[in-house]
Design a protein around this motif. Structure first.
Motif, mmCIF file in Angstrom:
data_model
loop_
_atom_site.group_PDB
_atom_site.id
_atom_site.type_symbol
_atom_site.label_atom_id
_atom_site.label_comp_id
_atom_site.label_asym_id
_atom_site.label_seq_id
_atom_site.Cartn_x
_atom_site.Cartn_y
_atom_site.Cartn_z
ATOM 1 N N CYS A 196 0.805 -1.217 0.000
ATOM 2 C CA CYS A 196 0.000 0.000 0.000
ATOM 3 C C CYS A 196 0.844 1.275 0.000
ATOM 4 O O CYS A 196 0.297 2.379 -0.123
ATOM 5 N N ALA A 197 2.153 1.138 0.137
ATOM 6 C CA ALA A 197 3.057 2.291 0.087
ATOM 7 C C ALA A 197 3.698 2.450 -1.287
ATOM 8 O O ALA A 197 4.678 3.180 -1.435
ATOM 9 N N SER A 198 3.150 1.789 -2.305
ATOM 10 C CA SER A 198 3.781 1.788 -3.624
ATOM 11 C C SER A 198 3.931 3.189 -4.202
ATOM 12 O O SER A 198 5.004 3.561 -4.681
ATOM 13 N N ALA A 199 2.880 3.984 -4.189
ATOM 14 C CA ALA A 199 2.973 5.327 -4.768
ATOM 15 C C ALA A 199 3.835 6.240 -3.909
ATOM 16 O O ALA A 199 4.518 7.132 -4.429
ATOM 17 N N GLY A 200 3.822 6.030 -2.590
ATOM 18 C CA GLY A 200 4.695 6.823 -1.725
ATOM 19 C C GLY A 200 6.153 6.614 -2.068
ATOM 20 O O GLY A 200 6.949 7.562 -2.116
ATOM 21 N N VAL A 201 6.529 5.362 -2.332
ATOM 22 C CA VAL A 201 7.904 5.060 -2.729
ATOM 23 C C VAL A 201 8.200 5.639 -4.110
ATOM 24 O O VAL A 201 9.295 6.157 -4.357
ATOM 25 N N ALA A 202 7.219 5.560 -5.030
ATOM 26 C CA ALA A 202 7.415 6.122 -6.367
ATOM 27 C C ALA A 202 7.712 7.615 -6.295
ATOM 28 O O ALA A 202 8.605 8.118 -6.987
ATOM 29 N N VAL A 203 6.981 8.326 -5.444
ATOM 30 C CA VAL A 203 7.230 9.759 -5.284
ATOM 31 C C VAL A 203 8.580 10.010 -4.620
ATOM 32 O O VAL A 203 9.342 10.891 -5.029
ATOM 33 N N ARG A 204 8.893 9.216 -3.601
ATOM 34 C CA ARG A 204 10.183 9.394 -2.917
ATOM 35 C C ARG A 204 11.343 9.254 -3.901
ATOM 36 O O ARG A 204 12.286 10.059 -3.886
ATOM 37 N N GLU A 205 11.282 8.248 -4.759
ATOM 38 C CA GLU A 205 12.370 8.048 -5.713
ATOM 39 C C GLU A 205 12.408 9.162 -6.751
ATOM 40 O O GLU A 205 13.486 9.521 -7.251
ATOM 41 N N ALA A 206 11.266 9.734 -7.089
ATOM 42 C CA ALA A 206 11.248 10.890 -7.987
ATOM 43 C C ALA A 206 11.915 12.095 -7.334
ATOM 44 O O ALA A 206 12.683 12.826 -7.979
ATOM 45 N N VAL A 207 11.629 12.312 -6.063
ATOM 46 C CA VAL A 207 12.265 13.405 -5.327
ATOM 47 C C VAL A 207 13.776 13.225 -5.311
ATOM 48 O O VAL A 207 14.549 14.167 -5.549
ATOM 49 N N ARG A 208 14.214 12.009 -5.036
ATOM 50 C CA ARG A 208 15.652 11.735 -4.985
ATOM 51 C C ARG A 208 16.313 11.935 -6.351
ATOM 52 O O ARG A 208 17.446 12.420 -6.449
#
Length: 388
Positions: A84-96
């Motif tokens: 359920c954290a899939s999109a949260g991780v996707a955004v985090r990696e975009a930020v990085r």
């Protein structure tokens, strides 16, 4: 290290989208985000896409290139799966990626299509985020797992079903004006207490619904925003991720979520803020007890104090720390692969002042999102701030 701005956000309404495909849903959110950002599709350098159960619900793996095509993008895409954290991780990696200088413009978000499956099929599909060998084979489902966490919390700290009901009432009230929410209706404490039991002490109105939906954000570097006159008043100033053992029986304490606490510590340090600086929060309330655990992991309450926050009026729209003004997963809905992006989109709208509940946080400058996977074996926390 360059700063990261949210240039645009897009959402589909959450709920049942009978007859629509996942790529259709994501295209709607992605195109809305690009229109909101007024950024050309040709400037998007990569798609970071979150999805959890597409291979089960739509028999479709390898979704990222399909979603890029559906959104009209001419770039590569990567699918992120962290339950359920899939999109949260996707955004985090975009930020990085933007911070590193690797890219200036990314589209990040997620999608889940769930209502085409029966309730037993959804339950079985979601269960694959638990430990198959030591939990799923024993019959553990997520309602049962969160019920175990709630029982342990009550035994260790106290609390009651009335406390949990107050959370459900609060989040339903917040969802009423939200045009993207699945349940735009109020409930009472009595409604929650009298709803059918699911797994003691949790009842039906303690649980989020089965939901279809998509979310998308256009993230840009500060340099790109300045050079292209992009109006992006909200910055992502902190990001953090934490992990824990997947199986509940392997945890030191089922009444705490150290993965979320670690993610919050990292995100706060990254942004140079602490819990006392936060004005508004969107947290992962897949079950009412999950909101309690999130409030404590984020440092807003000491262990045992968070359970009564909604009942005391501290986390309502008029409280000192409004939580889940979107309606949360509880009432807005929980299309699992899209949820982390949805939280960030809703918080961006709240801080920009164009959310229907923005009047409750008119002076807010710092917001936090908390996105969890499984029984919080994974957690992602982001800090958003109104840019100077």
């Amino acid at each position: 290290m360059t700063g990261v701005r949210v240039a645009g956000v897009g959402l589909t309404p959450f709920g049942e989208h009978d007859g629509r495909t996942g790529r259709d849903l994501f295209a709607e959110a992605a195109l809305a985000a690009l229109d909101d950002a007024e950024v050309p599709r040709t400037d998007v350098e990569h798609l970071n896409y979150g999805n959890f159960m597409g291979a089960l619900a739509e028999r479709q793996g390898h979704q990222a290139p399909l979603m890029a095509e559906a959104a009209g993008l001419q770039c590569a895409g990567t699918r992120y799966e962290e339950a359920c954290a899939s999109a949260g991780v996707a955004v985090r990696e975009a930020v990085r990626a933007i911070r590193s200088g690797e890219a200036d413009v990314l589209l990040a978000g997620g999608m889940e299509r769930m209502t085409n499956l029966s309730t037993p099929e959804v339950t079985e599909s979601l269960a694959v985020a638990a430990d198959e060998l030591f939990e799923v084979r024993a019959g553990v489902t997520f309602p049962g797992a969160y019920a175990l966490m709630a029982r342990r919390y009550f035994e260790q700290y106290g609390g009651s079903r009335e406390d949990l009901a107050a959370i459900a009432v609060k989040n339903h009230a917040n969802a009423v004006p939200n045009e993207y929410a699945q349940y735009q209706r109020e409930i009472t404490v009595e409604d929650a207490l009298d709803s059918p039991p699911v797994a003691s002490p949790l009842h039906l109105l303690d649980a989020c619904p089965i939901t279809d939906g998509a979310s998308a954000l256009v993230l840009v570097s500060e340099e790109y925003a300045a050079a292209n006159d992009v109006d992006a008043p909200v910055a992502v100033t902190g990001t953090g991720q934490g992990g824990d053992r997947a199986a509940l029986q392997d945890r030191d304490d089922m009444a705490q979520t150290p993965a979320a606490a670690d993610a919050a510590t990292e995100a706060y340090a990254d942004a140079g803020v602490d819990a006392d600086d936060v004005d508004v929060a969107e947290v992962h309330d897949c079950f009412t007890i999950a909101e309690v655990l999130a409030l404590e992991a984020l440092g807003f309450y000491d262990p045992g104090d968070g359970v009564g926050a909604a009942r005391r009026g501290e986390t309502t729209r008029d409280g000192d720390l409004p939580v889940n003004l979107s309606g949360g997963l509880k009432a807005k809905g929980h299309p699992v692969g899209a949820t982390g992006g949805s939280q960030l989109a809703e918080l961006t709208r709240l801080l920009r002042g164009d959310h229907p509940n923005s009047d409750a946080v008119a002076d807010a400058e710092v917001g936090v999102t908390h996105n969890a996977g499984g029984t919080v074996a994974s957690a992602v926390v982001h800090v958003l701030e109104v840019a100077e």
